[in-house]
Design a protein around this motif. Sequence first.
Motif, PDB file in Angstrom:
ATOM      1  N   CYS A  30       0.832  -1.203   0.000  1.00 51.46           N
ATOM      2  CA  CYS A  30       0.000   0.000   0.000  1.00 51.46           C
ATOM      3  C   CYS A  30       0.866   1.252   0.000  1.00 51.46           C
ATOM      4  O   CYS A  30       0.573   2.233  -0.694  1.00 51.46           O
ATOM      5  N   LEU A  31       1.943   1.229   0.774  1.00 50.04           N
ATOM      6  CA  LEU A  31       2.855   2.375   0.823  1.00 50.04           C
ATOM      7  C   LEU A  31       3.502   2.615  -0.538  1.00 50.04           C
ATOM      8  O   LEU A  31       3.508   3.739  -1.055  1.00 50.04           O
ATOM      9  N   LEU A  32       4.036   1.561  -1.131  1.00 49.46           N
ATOM     10  CA  LEU A  32       4.791   1.706  -2.371  1.00 49.46           C
ATOM     11  C   LEU A  32       3.898   2.080  -3.552  1.00 49.46           C
ATOM     12  O   LEU A  32       4.377   2.669  -4.517  1.00 49.46           O
ATOM     13  N   LYS A  33       2.618   1.753  -3.467  1.00 49.55           N
ATOM     14  CA  LYS A  33       1.680   2.105  -4.547  1.00 49.55           C
ATOM     15  C   LYS A  33       0.966   3.418  -4.244  1.00 49.55           C
ATOM     16  O   LYS A  33      -0.069   3.724  -4.827  1.00 49.55           O
ATOM     17  N   GLY A  34       1.535   4.212  -3.334  1.00 51.88           N
ATOM     18  CA  GLY A  34       0.913   5.466  -2.928  1.00 51.88           C
ATOM     19  C   GLY A  34       0.907   6.514  -4.024  1.00 51.88           C
ATOM     20  O   GLY A  34       1.397   6.300  -5.134  1.00 51.88           O
ATOM     21  N   THR A  35       0.349   7.667  -3.679  1.00 50.07           N
ATOM     22  CA  THR A  35       0.210   8.769  -4.638  1.00 50.07           C
ATOM     23  C   THR A  35       1.561   9.138  -5.240  1.00 50.07           C
ATOM     24  O   THR A  35       2.482   9.521  -4.512  1.00 50.07           O
ATOM     25  N   PRO A  36       1.721   9.052  -6.564  1.00 53.06           N
ATOM     26  CA  PRO A  36       3.038   9.236  -7.182  1.00 53.06           C
ATOM     27  C   PRO A  36       3.562  10.664  -7.147  1.00 53.06           C
ATOM     28  O   PRO A  36       4.764  10.882  -7.222  1.00 53.06           O
ATOM     29  N   HIS A  37       2.680  11.660  -7.039  1.00 52.29           N
ATOM     30  CA  HIS A  37       3.139  13.044  -7.091  1.00 52.29           C
ATOM     31  C   HIS A  37       3.449  13.621  -5.708  1.00 52.29           C
ATOM     32  O   HIS A  37       3.761  14.796  -5.583  1.00 52.29           O
ATOM     33  N   ARG A  38       3.375  12.792  -4.662  1.00 50.93           N
ATOM     34  CA  ARG A  38       3.747  13.227  -3.317  1.00 50.93           C
ATOM     35  C   ARG A  38       4.759  12.238  -2.736  1.00 50.93           C
ATOM     36  O   ARG A  38       4.883  11.113  -3.214  1.00 50.93           O
ATOM     37  N   ILE A  39       5.459  12.657  -1.714  1.00 52.45           N
ATOM     38  CA  ILE A  39       6.421  11.767  -1.081  1.00 52.45           C
ATOM     39  C   ILE A  39       5.662  10.684  -0.321  1.00 52.45           C
ATOM     40  O   ILE A  39       4.832  10.980   0.541  1.00 52.45           O
ATOM     41  N   ARG A  40       5.925   9.451  -0.647  1.00 54.00           N
ATOM     42  CA  ARG A  40       5.256   8.334   0.034  1.00 54.00           C
ATOM     43  C   ARG A  40       5.781   8.246   1.470  1.00 54.00           C
ATOM     44  O   ARG A  40       6.987   8.144   1.688  1.00 54.00           O
ATOM     45  N   ASN A  89      11.641   8.033  -5.891  1.00 52.41           N
ATOM     46  CA  ASN A  89      12.775   7.409  -5.206  1.00 52.41           C
ATOM     47  C   ASN A  89      12.802   7.610  -3.696  1.00 52.41           C
ATOM     48  O   ASN A  89      13.451   6.835  -2.987  1.00 52.41           O
ATOM     49  N   LEU A  90      12.151   8.642  -3.197  1.00 47.55           N
ATOM     50  CA  LEU A  90      12.254   8.951  -1.766  1.00 47.55           C
ATOM     51  C   LEU A  90      11.079   8.366  -0.989  1.00 47.55           C
ATOM     52  O   LEU A  90       9.910   8.570  -1.352  1.00 47.55           O
ATOM     53  N   LEU A  91      11.401   7.640   0.072  1.00 53.36           N
ATOM     54  CA  LEU A  91      10.416   7.164   1.044  1.00 53.36           C
ATOM     55  C   LEU A  91      10.707   7.848   2.372  1.00 53.36           C
ATOM     56  O   LEU A  91      11.867   7.978   2.778  1.00 53.36           O
ATOM     57  N   LEU A  92       9.641   8.246   3.064  1.00 53.26           N
ATOM     58  CA  LEU A  92       9.778   8.922   4.351  1.00 53.26           C
ATOM     59  C   LEU A  92       9.116   8.079   5.431  1.00 53.26           C
ATOM     60  O   LEU A  92       7.936   7.733   5.321  1.00 53.26           O
ATOM     61  N   PHE A  93       9.873   7.728   6.475  1.00 52.33           N
ATOM     62  CA  PHE A  93       9.344   6.978   7.609  1.00 52.33           C
ATOM     63  C   PHE A  93       9.284   7.906   8.818  1.00 52.33           C
ATOM     64  O   PHE A  93      10.305   8.513   9.191  1.00 52.33           O
ATOM     65  N   LEU A  94       8.116   8.024   9.430  1.00 48.85           N
ATOM     66  CA  LEU A  94       7.914   8.894  10.583  1.00 48.85           C
ATOM     67  C   LEU A  94       7.605   8.067  11.821  1.00 48.85           C
ATOM     68  O   LEU A  94       6.748   7.174  11.772  1.00 48.85           O
ATOM     69  N   ILE A  95       8.290   8.376  12.925  1.00 51.08           N
ATOM     70  CA  ILE A  95       8.064   7.677  14.190  1.00 51.08           C
ATOM     71  C   ILE A  95       7.845   8.719  15.272  1.00 51.08           C
ATOM     72  O   ILE A  95       8.661   9.637  15.439  1.00 51.08           O
ATOM     73  N   SER A  96       6.741   8.593  16.001  1.00 54.75           N
ATOM     74  CA  SER A  96       6.436   9.540  17.067  1.00 54.75           C
ATOM     75  C   SER A  96       5.728   8.817  18.202  1.00 54.75           C
ATOM     76  O   SER A  96       4.924   7.916  17.960  1.00 54.75           O
ATOM     77  N   GLU A  97       6.020   9.229  19.439  1.00 57.90           N
ATOM     78  CA  GLU A  97       5.352   8.662  20.603  1.00 57.90           C
ATOM     79  C   GLU A  97       4.088   9.448  20.941  1.00 57.90           C
ATOM     80  O   GLU A  97       3.423   9.156  21.933  1.00 57.90           O
ATOM     81  N   ALA A  98       3.768  10.454  20.143  1.00 58.42           N
ATOM     82  CA  ALA A  98       2.559  11.261  20.318  1.00 58.42           C
ATOM     83  C   ALA A  98       1.902  11.431  18.959  1.00 58.42           C
ATOM     84  O   ALA A  98       2.540  11.246  17.918  1.00 58.42           O
ATOM     85  N   PRO A  99       0.602  11.769  18.931  1.00 63.27           N
ATOM     86  CA  PRO A  99      -0.074  11.940  17.646  1.00 63.27           C
ATOM     87  C   PRO A  99       0.624  12.974  16.761  1.00 63.27           C
ATOM     88  O   PRO A  99       1.099  13.999  17.236  1.00 63.27           O
ATOM     89  N   SER A 108       0.053  10.309   5.469  1.00 63.57           N
ATOM     90  CA  SER A 108       0.832   9.111   5.800  1.00 63.57           C
ATOM     91  C   SER A 108      -0.029   7.855   5.756  1.00 63.57           C
ATOM     92  O   SER A 108      -1.236   7.905   6.001  1.00 63.57           O
ATOM     93  N   PHE A 109       0.631   6.749   5.474  1.00 65.85           N
ATOM     94  CA  PHE A 109       0.005   5.436   5.643  1.00 65.85           C
ATOM     95  C   PHE A 109       0.481   4.882   6.980  1.00 65.85           C
ATOM     96  O   PHE A 109       1.679   4.803   7.223  1.00 65.85           O
ATOM     97  N   ARG A 110      -0.455   4.498   7.845  1.00 66.33           N
ATOM     98  CA  ARG A 110      -0.094   4.050   9.188  1.00 66.33           C
ATOM     99  C   ARG A 110       0.117   2.540   9.249  1.00 66.33           C
ATOM    100  O   ARG A 110      -0.615   1.786   8.617  1.00 66.33           O
ATOM    101  N   VAL A 111       1.095   2.155  10.043  1.00 68.05           N
ATOM    102  CA  VAL A 111       1.339   0.740  10.309  1.00 68.05           C
ATOM    103  C   VAL A 111       1.569   0.592  11.810  1.00 68.05           C
ATOM    104  O   VAL A 111       2.167   1.470  12.449  1.00 68.05           O
ATOM    105  N   TRP A 112       1.077  -0.492  12.376  1.00 69.11           N
ATOM    106  CA  TRP A 112       1.187  -0.721  13.819  1.00 69.11           C
ATOM    107  C   TRP A 112       2.298  -1.742  14.100  1.00 69.11           C
ATOM    108  O   TRP A 112       2.316  -2.831  13.524  1.00 69.11           O
ATOM    109  N   VAL A 113       3.200  -1.366  14.985  1.00 66.04           N
ATOM    110  CA  VAL A 113       4.273  -2.257  15.422  1.00 66.04           C
ATOM    111  C   VAL A 113       4.166  -2.388  16.940  1.00 66.04           C
ATOM    112  O   VAL A 113       4.456  -1.443  17.669  1.00 66.04           O
ATOM    113  N   GLY A 114       3.732  -3.551  17.392  1.00 69.85           N
ATOM    114  CA  GLY A 114       3.559  -3.771  18.823  1.00 69.85           C
ATOM    115  C   GLY A 114       4.834  -4.259  19.485  1.00 69.85           C
ATOM    116  O   GLY A 114       5.803  -4.620  18.825  1.00 69.85           O
ATOM    117  N   ARG A 115       4.803  -4.280  20.806  1.00 72.44           N
ATOM    118  CA  ARG A 115       5.975  -4.752  21.550  1.00 72.44           C
ATOM    119  C   ARG A 115       6.151  -6.255  21.389  1.00 72.44           C
ATOM    120  O   ARG A 115       7.237  -6.793  21.627  1.00 72.44           O
TER     121      ARG A 115
END
Length: 299
Positions: A25-35, A153-163, A172-179
């Motif tokens: 889903c991330l890689l097939k995202g909107t082509p004219h914006r940074i995925r 070519n550019l992928l951006l990964f965002l990590i935050s402990e707050a909204p 952004s496309f959200r993905v959940w990574v649990g403990r």
Amino acid sequence: MSTLRESMAEHGFESNDDYAFQVRCLLKGTPHRIRTLNIQGDGERRKTAFATALAHALDTPHILYHDFSDEEPPTTEVILPPGTDEYGRKASAVDPLDDIVSQACALSEAESTVLILDQLQAADFREHIRVHRLIRDRRWLVRDAPYYANPRNLLLFLISEAPLYHSLQRESFRVWVGRVSERRVTLNPEELGLGVDAAPLLDALNDLFGAVDASPTRSEVARLLDDFTAHVQTEEHLIHAVFGRCEGIDRERMRDPDLVPMLSRVMEQLRDYLGIEQIVVGRGREDVESGSDGRGSNV
């Protein structure tokens, strides 16, 4: 050909969960914006491990990382000589965020690049707005000098402990990574390279993991079984081994009196599997203090 999950495990992130759908889903995202991938969850720094492993699993030539909570960011790769403006005033040093994002933009012109922005909750809110503009406009301004990113070519990964800032989240496309893994794997001898005689032991372990709501991976269990065959002799040893090898184990829950029958069952099945007539019970703490391994030899 290895799966995404296997490739990520090779690069330091192991999970029973399969993230292939989310990545598609991330890689097939909107082509004219940074995925952009927003990595959420209760995994704390496990999210950072996920981001790094995913970037490597995608065979990305350039992986850049910035931590907003780092009070002493690393020195920039390119140190520019001090400059002056038209009035003769010295220009301030380039901000670490500006340095890393401008690098990512430049590298993305020719090759695949992943930029990981970690601990965004520590960033000034104005930086959230700037990152949103980067995604939308594919451009980053440093002292009015533009750096353009290639959205292919550019992928951006965002990590935050707050909204995240609302507009930033919408891009952004959200993905959940649990403990721990959400998917629980039922262990069987064949997957672990064991004979059918190990099935009762694995059944007892499966029941124990279910009781403590744990989802260990196959490699964690493989290492745990190595401990079983070489070191574990008591229920106390068993508790230490499970806690030591399996991520996300609640240590206090392992000592719940209700678990005693399950721990005893694992020990009984281990004894049968190893062909040992008797395993000494109740010497866990004394073993450590005396240096005895319970078999009459010293550790």
